[in-house]
Design a protein around this motif. Structure first.
Motif, PDB file in Angstrom:
ATOM      1  N   GLU A   1      27.532  42.131  36.470  1.00 40.61           N
ATOM      2  CA  GLU A   1      28.235  43.036  37.382  1.00 40.61           C
ATOM      3  C   GLU A   1      28.712  44.289  36.647  1.00 40.61           C
ATOM      4  O   GLU A   1      29.182  44.226  35.524  1.00 40.61           O
ATOM      5  N   GLY A   2      28.573  45.425  37.324  1.00 39.71           N
ATOM      6  CA  GLY A   2      29.039  46.687  36.766  1.00 39.71           C
ATOM      7  C   GLY A   2      28.159  47.263  35.674  1.00 39.71           C
ATOM      8  O   GLY A   2      28.402  48.369  35.212  1.00 39.71           O
ATOM      9  N   ALA A   3      27.144  46.506  35.256  1.00 37.04           N
ATOM     10  CA  ALA A   3      26.266  46.970  34.171  1.00 37.04           C
ATOM     11  C   ALA A   3      25.124  47.809  34.723  1.00 37.04           C
ATOM     12  O   ALA A   3      24.828  47.773  35.926  1.00 37.04           O
ATOM     13  N   ARG A   4      24.469  48.534  33.824  1.00 37.66           N
ATOM     14  CA  ARG A   4      23.335  49.370  34.229  1.00 37.66           C
ATOM     15  C   ARG A   4      22.225  49.243  33.196  1.00 37.66           C
ATOM     16  O   ARG A   4      22.451  49.386  31.994  1.00 37.66           O
ATOM     17  N   LEU A   5      21.012  49.011  33.692  1.00 36.67           N
ATOM     18  CA  LEU A   5      19.829  48.929  32.846  1.00 36.67           C
ATOM     19  C   LEU A   5      18.857  50.041  33.209  1.00 36.67           C
ATOM     20  O   LEU A   5      18.493  50.204  34.380  1.00 36.67           O
ATOM     21  N   ASN A   6      18.419  50.797  32.206  1.00 35.91           N
ATOM     22  CA  ASN A   6      17.300  51.725  32.355  1.00 35.91           C
ATOM     23  C   ASN A   6      16.114  51.117  31.606  1.00 35.91           C
ATOM     24  O   ASN A   6      16.119  51.088  30.359  1.00 35.91           O
ATOM     25  N   TRP A   7      15.146  50.602  32.350  1.00 36.85           N
ATOM     26  CA  TRP A   7      13.950  50.013  31.739  1.00 36.85           C
ATOM     27  C   TRP A   7      12.886  51.094  31.723  1.00 36.85           C
ATOM     28  O   TRP A   7      12.246  51.370  32.727  1.00 36.85           O
ATOM     29  N   LEU A   8      12.697  51.729  30.551  1.00 34.46           N
ATOM     30  CA  LEU A   8      11.873  52.927  30.471  1.00 34.46           C
ATOM     31  C   LEU A   8      10.887  52.870  29.305  1.00 34.46           C
ATOM     32  O   LEU A   8      10.910  53.734  28.402  1.00 34.46           O
ATOM     33  N   PRO A   9       9.998  51.895  29.280  1.00 34.18           N
ATOM     34  CA  PRO A   9       8.981  51.897  28.228  1.00 34.18           C
ATOM     35  C   PRO A   9       8.044  53.080  28.399  1.00 34.18           C
ATOM     36  O   PRO A   9       7.853  53.580  29.507  1.00 34.18           O
TER      37      PRO A   9
ATOM     38  N   ASP B   1      29.619  45.624  32.774  1.00 32.13           N
ATOM     39  CA  ASP B   1      29.850  47.052  32.536  1.00 32.13           C
ATOM     40  C   ASP B   1      29.035  47.642  31.385  1.00 32.13           C
ATOM     41  O   ASP B   1      29.185  48.828  31.084  1.00 32.13           O
ATOM     42  N   ALA B   2      28.165  46.874  30.756  1.00 32.74           N
ATOM     43  CA  ALA B   2      27.332  47.425  29.683  1.00 32.74           C
ATOM     44  C   ALA B   2      26.290  48.379  30.261  1.00 32.74           C
ATOM     45  O   ALA B   2      25.825  48.207  31.387  1.00 32.74           O
ATOM     46  N   GLN B   3      25.907  49.376  29.476  1.00 31.26           N
ATOM     47  CA  GLN B   3      24.887  50.345  29.880  1.00 31.26           C
ATOM     48  C   GLN B   3      23.848  50.441  28.765  1.00 31.26           C
ATOM     49  O   GLN B   3      24.178  50.799  27.638  1.00 31.26           O
ATOM     50  N   LEU B   4      22.599  50.127  29.101  1.00 32.91           N
ATOM     51  CA  LEU B   4      21.559  50.074  28.087  1.00 32.91           C
ATOM     52  C   LEU B   4      20.249  50.658  28.608  1.00 32.91           C
ATOM     53  O   LEU B   4      19.837  50.370  29.733  1.00 32.91           O
ATOM     54  N   SER B   5      19.606  51.466  27.778  1.00 32.81           N
ATOM     55  CA  SER B   5      18.240  51.930  28.041  1.00 32.81           C
ATOM     56  C   SER B   5      17.308  51.216  27.071  1.00 32.81           C
ATOM     57  O   SER B   5      17.529  51.259  25.857  1.00 32.81           O
ATOM     58  N   ILE B   6      16.283  50.552  27.612  1.00 32.49           N
ATOM     59  CA  ILE B   6      15.280  49.885  26.796  1.00 32.49           C
ATOM     60  C   ILE B   6      13.989  50.681  26.900  1.00 32.49           C
ATOM     61  O   ILE B   6      13.499  50.953  27.999  1.00 32.49           O
ATOM     62  N   THR B   7      13.436  51.065  25.748  1.00 27.78           N
ATOM     63  CA  THR B   7      12.212  51.835  25.729  1.00 27.78           C
ATOM     64  C   THR B   7      11.326  51.341  24.588  1.00 27.78           C
ATOM     65  O   THR B   7      11.626  50.331  23.955  1.00 27.78           O
ATOM     66  N   THR B   8      10.238  52.047  24.334  1.00 26.22           N
ATOM     67  CA  THR B   8       9.336  51.684  23.248  1.00 26.22           C
ATOM     68  C   THR B   8       9.140  52.891  22.342  1.00 26.22           C
ATOM     69  O   THR B   8       9.253  54.042  22.774  1.00 26.22           O
ATOM     70  N   GLN B   9       8.819  52.619  21.078  1.00 24.29           N
ATOM     71  CA  GLN B   9       8.655  53.699  20.123  1.00 24.29           C
ATOM     72  C   GLN B   9       7.484  54.610  20.485  1.00 24.29           C
ATOM     73  O   GLN B   9       7.518  55.811  20.255  1.00 24.29           O
TER      74      GLN B   9
ATOM     75  N   VAL C   1      30.572  45.326  26.151  1.00 28.37           N
ATOM     76  CA  VAL C   1      31.390  46.533  26.139  1.00 28.37           C
ATOM     77  C   VAL C   1      32.643  46.294  25.294  1.00 28.37           C
ATOM     78  O   VAL C   1      33.310  45.274  25.422  1.00 28.37           O
ATOM     79  N   ARG C   2      32.919  47.265  24.426  1.00 30.17           N
ATOM     80  CA  ARG C   2      34.127  47.219  23.605  1.00 30.17           C
ATOM     81  C   ARG C   2      34.596  48.644  23.347  1.00 30.17           C
ATOM     82  O   ARG C   2      33.785  49.522  23.037  1.00 30.17           O
ATOM     83  N   ASP C   3      35.883  48.874  23.528  1.00 30.77           N
ATOM     84  CA  ASP C   3      36.484  50.193  23.274  1.00 30.77           C
ATOM     85  C   ASP C   3      35.779  51.302  24.043  1.00 30.77           C
ATOM     86  O   ASP C   3      35.577  52.413  23.537  1.00 30.77           O
ATOM     87  N   GLY C   4      35.373  51.002  25.278  1.00 30.61           N
ATOM     88  CA  GLY C   4      34.769  52.004  26.141  1.00 30.61           C
ATOM     89  C   GLY C   4      33.313  52.303  25.865  1.00 30.61           C
ATOM     90  O   GLY C   4      32.749  53.205  26.489  1.00 30.61           O
TER      91      GLY C   4
END
Length: 283
Positions: free
Chosen positions: A119-127, A87-95, A33-36
């Motif tokens: 801690e504070g991070a969120r993962l959306n694992w959505l292949p 605090d990072a927020q990431l969605s991982i998917t496939t093409q 996370v950087r600059d929000g």
């Protein structure tokens, strides 16, 4: 998990064989996370597996995995390792949907994925869906470790032959495992071991009552309990959700085909993620 623990395959020597060359692919990804906003810290990719990070105008980030081999067959190996910093927020998917093709020599294709969520991070694992063809052999494992109050939305969908094409999977070797831990302690485990005539086994009422698509969802978040009635209100009779433990909602759904499943699963995923799904889901 140290990102350096993932083996990135080297170029294999050219050899004459009666069978096609094996595909190898690996992606190592870390976010901070950087600059929000969530930004890329590190990306390594090799072989047939690539990672695209589309530009989106939100604080979170999206990573789209692309298998340039066009699918997985016997002897192929795909590896993914990702780390989300605090605090990072990431969605991982496939093409696109991953296709598991028939094996020509009885060997097994392998897919291994491991994600660390701080801690504070969120993962959306959505292949997108995994489509299994007749005579496919697949060993797949997904390991996700959450630290502290990290959050997770996970959805995996298996398609046993394309219904619109009249396909039936009569010869299958599938070993599929999912494990989610929090601070190293297991909070969710799921496994499917299906060997032999998948079409006949899924036709049994105790298995899938003839459904050709099976979806599994896990939602680990403090609001899981209050979201349960809202999720149930969106589900048809062939799907069910329950609170597995405090802070963990689990859902299993059956459908005749992928389109039927998406019609009710997309609203569920958008409800739990509180944001639109990655754009590739709507193409």
């Amino acid at each position: 998990m140290s990102l350096d623990n993932l083996h990135l395959p080297a170029e294999a020597p050219v050899a004459h064989s009666a069978f096609p060359p094996r595909a190898r692919g690996a992606v190592v990804l870390s976010m901070h996370v950087r600059d929000g906003g969530t930004h890329l810290s590190r990306l390594r990719q090799s072989g047939c597996l690539k990672c695209i990070l589309p530009r989106i105008f939100r604080p979170d980030a999206e990573a789209v995995l692309v298998n340039t081999a066009g699918g997985v067959t016997g002897g192929d190996r795909i590896e993914v390792a990702a780390t989300l910093a605090r605090d990072a927020q990431l969605s991982i998917t496939t093409q696109a949907a991953e296709r598991i093709y028939r094996t020509l020599d009885g060997t097994t294709g392998q897919i291994r994925s491991k994600v660390e969520v701080d801690e504070g991070a969120r993962l959306n694992w959505l292949p997108q869906e995994t489509i299994l063809f007749d005579r496919a052999r697949l060993s797949r494992r997904l390991d996700i470790n959450l630290t502290g109050d990290a959050r997770l939305l996970l959805c995996e969908t298996l398609v046993f032959g394309r219904a619109a094409m009249g396909e039936r999977v009569h010869d299958l070797h599938l070993h599929d495992r999912i494990q989610v831990t929090r601070n190293g302690a297991p909070i969710y485990r799921d496994g499917i071991r299906l060997i032999g005539d998948a079409h006949a086994q899924l036709a049994r009422s105790a298995m899938a009552a003839g459904a050709g698509v099976v979806a599994t969802l896990a939602f680990a978040a403090p609001e899981a309990e209050q979201m349960l009635p809202k999720v149930r209100a969106l589900l048809p009779e062939n799907a069910g959700a329950s609170l597995r433990s405090p802070g963990l909602l689990v859902l299993r759904a059956l459908a005749e085909d992928s389109l039927s499943l998406r019609r009710f699963m997309i609203p569920v995923l958008e409800l739990l993620s509180s944001q639109p799904l990655p754009a590739v889901w709507r193409l």
